[in-house]
Design an enzyme around this catalytic site. Structure first.
Site, PDB file in Angstrom:
ATOM      1  N   HIS A   1       0.880  -1.190   0.000  1.00 31.89           N
ATOM      2  CA  HIS A   1       0.000   0.000   0.000  1.00 31.89           C
ATOM      3  C   HIS A   1       0.906   1.224   0.000  1.00 31.89           C
ATOM      4  O   HIS A   1       1.457   1.596   1.038  1.00 31.89           O
ATOM      5  CB  HIS A   1      -0.918   0.005   1.228  1.00 31.89           C
ATOM      6  CG  HIS A   1      -1.872   1.163   1.259  1.00 31.89           C
ATOM      7  ND1 HIS A   1      -3.225   1.008   1.490  1.00 31.89           N
ATOM      8  CD2 HIS A   1      -1.681   2.495   1.081  1.00 31.89           C
ATOM      9  CE1 HIS A   1      -3.816   2.193   1.458  1.00 31.89           C
ATOM     10  NE2 HIS A   1      -2.896   3.116   1.222  1.00 31.89           N
TER      11      HIS A   1
ATOM     12  N   HIS B   1       1.735   5.265  -1.671  1.00 36.88           N
ATOM     13  CA  HIS B   1       1.390   6.463  -2.448  1.00 36.88           C
ATOM     14  C   HIS B   1       2.669   7.042  -3.032  1.00 36.88           C
ATOM     15  O   HIS B   1       3.562   7.439  -2.279  1.00 36.88           O
ATOM     16  CB  HIS B   1       0.726   7.524  -1.560  1.00 36.88           C
ATOM     17  CG  HIS B   1      -0.566   7.047  -0.962  1.00 36.88           C
ATOM     18  ND1 HIS B   1      -1.787   7.232  -1.574  1.00 36.88           N
ATOM     19  CD2 HIS B   1      -0.828   6.351   0.173  1.00 36.88           C
ATOM     20  CE1 HIS B   1      -2.746   6.693  -0.827  1.00 36.88           C
ATOM     21  NE2 HIS B   1      -2.184   6.150   0.236  1.00 36.88           N
TER      22      HIS B   1
ATOM     23  N   LYS C   1      -9.171  -0.095  -5.944  1.00 37.21           N
ATOM     24  CA  LYS C   1      -9.153   0.516  -4.621  1.00 37.21           C
ATOM     25  C   LYS C   1     -10.433   1.310  -4.411  1.00 37.21           C
ATOM     26  O   LYS C   1     -10.676   2.301  -5.110  1.00 37.21           O
ATOM     27  CB  LYS C   1      -7.935   1.436  -4.491  1.00 37.21           C
ATOM     28  CG  LYS C   1      -7.878   2.223  -3.191  1.00 37.21           C
ATOM     29  CD  LYS C   1      -7.601   1.347  -1.983  1.00 37.21           C
ATOM     30  CE  LYS C   1      -7.708   2.113  -0.677  1.00 37.21           C
ATOM     31  NZ  LYS C   1      -6.659   3.070  -0.436  1.00 37.21           N
TER      32      LYS C   1
ATOM     33  N   HIS D   1     -10.504   1.262   1.582  1.00 37.43           N
ATOM     34  CA  HIS D   1     -10.252   2.212   2.679  1.00 37.43           C
ATOM     35  C   HIS D   1     -11.499   2.141   3.559  1.00 37.43           C
ATOM     36  O   HIS D   1     -12.532   2.716   3.224  1.00 37.43           O
ATOM     37  CB  HIS D   1     -10.031   3.630   2.149  1.00 37.43           C
ATOM     38  CG  HIS D   1      -9.698   4.598   3.238  1.00 37.43           C
ATOM     39  ND1 HIS D   1      -8.492   5.250   3.336  1.00 37.43           N
ATOM     40  CD2 HIS D   1     -10.416   5.006   4.318  1.00 37.43           C
ATOM     41  CE1 HIS D   1      -8.483   6.021   4.411  1.00 37.43           C
ATOM     42  NE2 HIS D   1      -9.645   5.889   5.028  1.00 37.43           N
TER      43      HIS D   1
ATOM     44  N   HIS E   1      -4.724  -0.787   5.586  1.00 42.02           N
ATOM     45  CA  HIS E   1      -4.215  -0.078   6.780  1.00 42.02           C
ATOM     46  C   HIS E   1      -5.152  -0.195   7.991  1.00 42.02           C
ATOM     47  O   HIS E   1      -5.662   0.808   8.487  1.00 42.02           O
ATOM     48  CB  HIS E   1      -3.903   1.389   6.482  1.00 42.02           C
ATOM     49  CG  HIS E   1      -4.918   2.131   5.649  1.00 42.02           C
ATOM     50  ND1 HIS E   1      -6.251   2.163   5.951  1.00 42.02           N
ATOM     51  CD2 HIS E   1      -4.770   2.866   4.523  1.00 42.02           C
ATOM     52  CE1 HIS E   1      -6.871   2.892   5.040  1.00 42.02           C
ATOM     53  NE2 HIS E   1      -6.004   3.323   4.173  1.00 42.02           N
TER      54      HIS E   1
ATOM     55  N   ASP F   1       1.474   2.471   3.524  1.00 42.91           N
ATOM     56  CA  ASP F   1       0.626   3.671   3.382  1.00 42.91           C
ATOM     57  C   ASP F   1       1.494   4.924   3.486  1.00 42.91           C
ATOM     58  O   ASP F   1       1.048   5.968   3.971  1.00 42.91           O
ATOM     59  CB  ASP F   1      -0.516   3.696   4.407  1.00 42.91           C
ATOM     60  CG  ASP F   1      -1.581   4.738   4.042  1.00 42.91           C
ATOM     61  OD1 ASP F   1      -1.602   5.189   2.882  1.00 42.91           O
ATOM     62  OD2 ASP F   1      -2.370   5.104   4.923  1.00 42.91           O
TER      63      ASP F   1
HETATM   64  C1  NCD Z   1      -3.380   9.053   2.175  1.00 40.22           C
HETATM   65  C2  NCD Z   1      -2.905  10.103   1.153  1.00 40.22           C
HETATM   66  O1  NCD Z   1      -2.365  11.123   1.573  1.00 40.22           O
HETATM   67  O2  NCD Z   1      -3.065   9.871  -0.051  1.00 40.22           O
HETATM   68  N1  NCD Z   1      -3.427   9.659   3.471  1.00 40.22           N
HETATM   69  C3  NCD Z   1      -3.398   9.024   4.656  1.00 40.22           C
HETATM   70  O3  NCD Z   1      -3.551   9.682   5.681  1.00 40.22           O
HETATM   71  N2  NCD Z   1      -3.215   7.728   4.735  1.00 40.22           N
HETATM   72  C4  NCD Z   1      -4.691   8.496   1.741  1.00 40.22           C
HETATM   73  C5  NCD Z   1      -5.106   7.263   2.485  1.00 40.22           C
HETATM   74  O4  NCD Z   1      -4.548   6.181   2.314  1.00 40.22           O
HETATM   75  O5  NCD Z   1      -6.036   7.371   3.293  1.00 40.22           O
HETATM   76 ZN    ZN Z   2      -3.180   5.109   1.602  1.00 40.55          ZN
END
Ligand code: NCD
Ligand code: ZN
Length: 335
Positions: free
Chosen positions: A12, A14, A95, A134, A168, A240
């Site tokens: 997971h 970003h 997702k 999520h 998460h 995450d």
């Molecule tokens: C994530 C993001 O910034 O894209 N933020 C977070 O707090 N985890 C999005 C997500 O996974 O909820």
């Molecule tokens: Zn995330």
């Protein structure tokens, strides 16, 4: 002391786009062999052409490192069998975000009614495409994930052949769902193994620890640690890691997300060592994910060494978790 991990995976992640992508992609690619890439760009990734173009930008941004980006599409209840069968060769999951619940999720799902989702879920089952979720309601912030448990149960019961990954997870109730439903799996982050709400807001406010879902209570963290440390077969590491520029974190209206990619493996080694469970780290960071996703990663050996690493104050204006602190493990070499 050293520890060798084979093809660690971050299930997971970003990576963002443009300048931020160029900063963060090499940091994940240094220590991981691959990872599940989140589609919550602006606009979100909802077409095959956008996904293919994004994957190409990710690979360019990785530089010389070997890392396989496992792509996902942003779930829409309008996806049908025809669209998903065309998408299938390019994706590892869809997702699902409840609309507006976290960063860049405005185009998500507002109705969790299974009849509205049935056609897409049945196509996913037929094509063996996992559903990544999520899981938060729009209720009181500390109760959101627990409330969403009803949705997870509803999905799991009505679509027993759908592989559902609770992303998460942060509560003991989510942990308990793993053993109740065969088709529920979970990712667990590094930060939720370490912190509770006290660390975020119990003293001076710590914006770099603010994320969705918010860190919960000590007993929740204990439940997460319990399944992670014994590498329960249905849990996988998913950082995450969610970078935001410092101007979006140290401000009024702080963005949610903890940036952990550059320290994730080293700090996991520290936690597993402290609990005398280092022998389970390989399963938690790779083997479980391989089995759950039926995925064979690139061969990559990451050798960690027990020697101090001073976490930089920032990576090009993005502040990592534990910035400026010494951690006890570092990355020795990658082959
Ligand atoms: C994530 C993001 O910034 O894209 N933020 C977070 O707090 N985890 C999005 C997500 O996974 O909820
Ligand atoms: Zn995330």
């Amino acid at each position: 002391m050293t520890l060798t991990l084979h093809s660690p995976l971050d299930m997971h992640l970003h990576l963002r786009d443009e300048a931020m992508l160029k900063v963060v992609a090499p940091l994940s690619a240094t220590s991981f062999a691959g990872g599940i890439i989140m589609p919550n760009l602006v606009p979100p990734i909802t077409t095959i052409s956008a996904l293919v173009a994004y994957k190409k930008r990710i690979i360019e941004a990785m530089g010389a490192h070997d890392f396989e980006p496992l792509m996902t599409l942003f779930f829409k209840d309008s996806y049908d069998f025809k669209f998903l069968s065309e998408a299938k060769p390019y994706i590892h999951g869809l997702k699902l975000y409840p609309s507006g619940i976290t960063t860049n999720s405005q185009g998500g799902v507002s109705n969790m009614d299974i009849e509205a989702l049935r056609e897409t879920f049945e196509a996913m089952i037929a094509l063996d495409i996992p559903l990544l979720v999520h899981g938060e309601s729009d209720g009181f912030v500390m109760d959101r994930e627990r409330e969403f448990g009803l949705v997870y149960e509803n999905f799991a019961q009505n679509f027993p052949k759908l592989k559902i990954i609770m992303e998460h997870i942060t509560t003991k109730e989510s942990v308990a769902l793993l053993d109740r439903y065969e088709n529920l799996y979970a990712t667990i982050t590094l930060h939720h193994l370490l912190i509770t709400l006290d660390d975020v807001a119990g003293g001076m406010l710590q914006p770099h620890l603010f994320c969705k879902p918010i860190a919960k209570r000590p007993e929740d963290r204990e439940a997460l640690l319990d399944v992670a440390l014994r590498a329960h077969p249905k849990v996988m590491f998913g950082s995450d890691s969610a970078p935001h520029p410092i101007s979006k974190k140290e401000c009024c209206g702080c963005a949610a997300g903890v940036f952990t990619a550059p320290i994730a493996l080293q700090v996991l080694a520290e936690i597993f060592e402290q609990h005398n469970q280092l022998e389970h780290l390989q399963a938690f960071v790779s083997d479980n994910a391989k089995r759950i996703y039926h995925y064979r990663p690139l061969e990559k050996k990451v050798i960690l060494e027990k020697s101090p690493f001073l976490v930089p104050a920032s990576y090009d204006g993005v502040v990592p978790m534990m910035a400026g602190r010494n951690i006890s493990w570092s990355i020795h070499s990658v082959v």
